[in-house]
Design an enzyme around this catalytic site. Structure first.
Site, PDB file in Angstrom:
ATOM      1  N   HIS A  43       0.830  -1.199   0.000  1.00 28.31           N
ATOM      2  CA  HIS A  43       0.000   0.000   0.000  1.00 28.31           C
ATOM      3  C   HIS A  43       0.866   1.252   0.000  1.00 28.31           C
ATOM      4  O   HIS A  43       0.947   1.985   0.991  1.00 28.31           O
ATOM      5  CB  HIS A  43      -0.957  -0.014   1.202  1.00 28.31           C
ATOM      6  CG  HIS A  43      -2.070  -0.995   1.038  1.00 28.31           C
ATOM      7  ND1 HIS A  43      -2.574  -1.745   2.064  1.00 28.31           N
ATOM      8  CD2 HIS A  43      -2.764  -1.347  -0.065  1.00 28.31           C
ATOM      9  CE1 HIS A  43      -3.541  -2.521   1.601  1.00 28.31           C
ATOM     10  NE2 HIS A  43      -3.670  -2.303   0.313  1.00 28.31           N
ATOM     11  N   HIS A  75       0.359  -9.532   1.235  1.00 33.96           N
ATOM     12  CA  HIS A  75      -0.772  -9.787   2.153  1.00 33.96           C
ATOM     13  C   HIS A  75      -1.324 -11.200   2.008  1.00 33.96           C
ATOM     14  O   HIS A  75      -2.118 -11.638   2.822  1.00 33.96           O
ATOM     15  CB  HIS A  75      -1.949  -8.853   1.854  1.00 33.96           C
ATOM     16  CG  HIS A  75      -1.587  -7.420   1.750  1.00 33.96           C
ATOM     17  ND1 HIS A  75      -1.001  -6.721   2.768  1.00 33.96           N
ATOM     18  CD2 HIS A  75      -1.745  -6.536   0.746  1.00 33.96           C
ATOM     19  CE1 HIS A  75      -0.816  -5.469   2.388  1.00 33.96           C
ATOM     20  NE2 HIS A  75      -1.248  -5.338   1.162  1.00 33.96           N
ATOM     21  N   HIS A 125      -9.561  -5.577   5.028  1.00 32.61           N
ATOM     22  CA  HIS A 125      -8.152  -5.535   4.626  1.00 32.61           C
ATOM     23  C   HIS A 125      -7.798  -6.818   3.866  1.00 32.61           C
ATOM     24  O   HIS A 125      -8.224  -7.915   4.245  1.00 32.61           O
ATOM     25  CB  HIS A 125      -7.257  -5.390   5.864  1.00 32.61           C
ATOM     26  CG  HIS A 125      -5.826  -5.127   5.539  1.00 32.61           C
ATOM     27  ND1 HIS A 125      -4.948  -6.133   5.169  1.00 32.61           N
ATOM     28  CD2 HIS A 125      -5.110  -3.980   5.486  1.00 32.61           C
ATOM     29  CE1 HIS A 125      -3.762  -5.608   4.924  1.00 32.61           C
ATOM     30  NE2 HIS A 125      -3.831  -4.301   5.109  1.00 32.61           N
ATOM     31  N   GLU A 127      -5.229  -8.751   3.731  1.00 33.73           N
ATOM     32  CA  GLU A 127      -4.654  -9.852   4.516  1.00 33.73           C
ATOM     33  C   GLU A 127      -5.737 -10.584   5.303  1.00 33.73           C
ATOM     34  O   GLU A 127      -5.761 -11.812   5.367  1.00 33.73           O
ATOM     35  CB  GLU A 127      -3.588  -9.318   5.482  1.00 33.73           C
ATOM     36  CG  GLU A 127      -2.965 -10.447   6.306  1.00 33.73           C
ATOM     37  CD  GLU A 127      -2.269  -9.969   7.565  1.00 33.73           C
ATOM     38  OE1 GLU A 127      -1.601  -8.921   7.531  1.00 33.73           O
ATOM     39  OE2 GLU A 127      -2.394 -10.661   8.593  1.00 33.73           O
ATOM     40  N   THR A 163      -1.633  -9.661  11.156  1.00 35.76           N
ATOM     41  CA  THR A 163      -0.227  -9.620  11.585  1.00 35.76           C
ATOM     42  C   THR A 163       0.252  -8.227  12.018  1.00 35.76           C
ATOM     43  O   THR A 163       1.138  -8.117  12.851  1.00 35.76           O
ATOM     44  CB  THR A 163       0.695 -10.117  10.444  1.00 35.76           C
ATOM     45  OG1 THR A 163       0.449  -9.309   9.293  1.00 35.76           O
ATOM     46  CG2 THR A 163       0.457 -11.570  10.126  1.00 35.76           C
ATOM     47  N   CYS A 195       3.181  -9.677  13.869  1.00 30.95           N
ATOM     48  CA  CYS A 195       4.476  -9.560  13.201  1.00 30.95           C
ATOM     49  C   CYS A 195       5.430  -8.737  14.076  1.00 30.95           C
ATOM     50  O   CYS A 195       5.111  -7.604  14.446  1.00 30.95           O
ATOM     51  CB  CYS A 195       4.263  -8.871  11.847  1.00 30.95           C
ATOM     52  SG  CYS A 195       5.775  -8.272  11.128  1.00 30.95           S
ATOM     53  N   SER A 223      -2.386   2.680   3.873  1.00 35.84           N
ATOM     54  CA  SER A 223      -1.598   1.608   4.493  1.00 35.84           C
ATOM     55  C   SER A 223      -2.025   1.444   5.944  1.00 35.84           C
ATOM     56  O   SER A 223      -1.899   2.360   6.765  1.00 35.84           O
ATOM     57  CB  SER A 223      -0.106   1.964   4.423  1.00 35.84           C
ATOM     58  OG  SER A 223       0.611   1.245   5.403  1.00 35.84           O
ATOM     59  N   ASN A 225      -0.747  -0.397   8.406  1.00 40.94           N
ATOM     60  CA  ASN A 225       0.291  -0.338   9.449  1.00 40.94           C
ATOM     61  C   ASN A 225       0.792   1.089   9.636  1.00 40.94           C
ATOM     62  O   ASN A 225       1.155   1.490  10.740  1.00 40.94           O
ATOM     63  CB  ASN A 225       1.414  -1.350   9.165  1.00 40.94           C
ATOM     64  CG  ASN A 225       2.400  -0.867   8.135  1.00 40.94           C
ATOM     65  OD1 ASN A 225       3.282  -0.078   8.435  1.00 40.94           O
ATOM     66  ND2 ASN A 225       2.245  -1.322   6.901  1.00 40.94           N
ATOM     67  N   SER A 266       5.612  -0.219   4.547  1.00 38.59           N
ATOM     68  CA  SER A 266       5.578  -0.230   3.077  1.00 38.59           C
ATOM     69  C   SER A 266       6.114   1.082   2.488  1.00 38.59           C
ATOM     70  O   SER A 266       5.893   1.382   1.320  1.00 38.59           O
ATOM     71  CB  SER A 266       4.140  -0.469   2.601  1.00 38.59           C
ATOM     72  OG  SER A 266       3.249   0.389   3.287  1.00 38.59           O
TER      73      SER A 266
HETATM   74  S1  SF4 Z   1       4.704  -6.037   8.187  1.00 42.66           S
HETATM   75 FE1  SF4 Z   1       5.355  -8.089   8.881  1.00 42.66          FE
HETATM   76  S2  SF4 Z   1       3.770  -9.435   8.099  1.00 42.66           S
HETATM   77 FE2  SF4 Z   1       3.583  -7.547   6.930  1.00 42.66          FE
HETATM   78  S3  SF4 Z   1       4.873  -7.855   5.133  1.00 42.66           S
HETATM   79 FE3  SF4 Z   1       6.152  -6.893   6.682  1.00 42.66          FE
HETATM   80  S4  SF4 Z   1       7.209  -8.592   7.723  1.00 42.66           S
HETATM   81 FE4  SF4 Z   1       5.441  -9.435   6.619  1.00 42.66          FE
END
Ligand code: SF4
Length: 289
Positions: A43, A75, A125, A127, A163, A195, A223, A225, A266
């Site tokens: 993303h 994902h 999402h 994932e 994750t 993660c 995104s 995260n 990302s």
């Molecule tokens: S944030 Fe963690 S789970 Fe997601 S792609 Fe990166 S290493 Fe993999």
């Protein structure tokens, strides 16, 4: 003029799963002419644009991709989607992150052992959509533990997480689920599918936010995260989420002497460096009131 300090979080930007996915795609793009990723590979627009220059396009419509090479994003995808891809006999480049793959296996194990699965995550999402597919027909995803009261609760309940969710939020979620589900559930299994890369970025962001007057979080507005990093930082200090250096508004920096910078998993290194450079140019200019 007072000095302005700009500090980067000790962990930020591309995680190993994203670096791995991009490397796989870049290698594949040299070998296959018509690669299409099912949704953006990560993303972040800068990454997607760079890949487009290498001939990698994005689509969500499998039916239009008969003679293409399909790339599965980091994902991951559901087993149903995998079956559709196989049924069309498309060649596949799979960049599913090993940590996401491990969460998919955990979901599958629970479903096969007869557990109903609740996933702590955003149901829309990519994932989580994939995880739901691996977790069986009884699976559901939510961010709110109380909502399991509305589910038809099984006697055996498994809980796992998207994750990239936050560790303490996952702990709160499981506590809520336990308090709601205990009257009905005989057996409860919790699998920690978080993660570590994400946790390290969140902890480093929190630490930096604690000693900054302003936090800048660099990453895609879409995104998950990156958004969570911004939420984490904004619980401590004023925080802005920007995707590129062009989004920095100089007036927001006025009077700030310690600015912290972090970035989602990302976010490419170039985007972070452009932001740092622009902040430094402001810092050496006229940002003081
Ligand atoms: S944030 Fe963690 S789970 Fe997601 S792609 Fe990166 S290493 Fe993999």
């Amino acid at each position: 003029m007072a000095k302005i300090e700009i500090e980067k979080a000790r962990e930020l930007g591309f995680c190993f799963g994203v670096r791995r996915a991009i490397k796989i795609i870049e290698t594949a793009a040299k070998e296959h002419e018509r690669i299409v990723t099912l949704g953006p590979i990560v993303h972040n627009r800068m990454v997607v644009t760079k890949l487009a220059e290498m001939g990698v396009s994005v689509s969500s419509d499998l039916s239009q991709l008969q003679d293409r090479t399909i790339a599965i994003a980091s994902h991951g995808v559901s087993p149903e989607l995998l079956s559709q891809i196989q049924a069309q006999q498309l060649s596949v480049v799979d960049t599913t992150c090993p940590i996401v793959r491990s969460a998919q296996r955990a979901a599958k194990r629970l479903a096969e052992a007869g557990f109903g699965v609740v996933i702590f995550g955003e149901a829309t999402h990519p994932e989580v959509k994939g995880l739901l597919g691996w977790a069986g027909n009884e699976a559901a995803a939510t961010l709110h533990g109380e909502e399991v009261a509305n589910f038809s609760l099984p006697r055996r309940l498994g809980i796992l997480s998207q994750t990239t969710q936050n560790r303490s939020q996952f702990a709160k979620f499981t506590n809520r689920v336990i308090s709601v589900a205990f009257p009905y559930v005989q057996e409860l299994r919790i699998i920690n599918t978080l993660c570590e890369e994400t946790q390290k970025r969140q902890e480093a962001a929190l630490e930096l936010a604690g000693k900054s007057e302003l936090m800048i979080v660099v990453g895609g507005h879409n995104s998950a995260n990156t958004q969570r990093l911004a939420e984490t930082c904004s619980s401590i200090v004023e925080t802005y989420l920007i995707e590129t250096a062009a989004e920095i508004e100089e007036e927001r920096l006025v009077g700030r002497h310690r600015i912290g910078v972090t970035a989602g998993a990302s976010t490419p290194d170039e985007a972070i460096e452009e932001v740092i450079l622009k902040l430094k140019s402001f810092a050496s200019g006229n940002c003081e009131p």
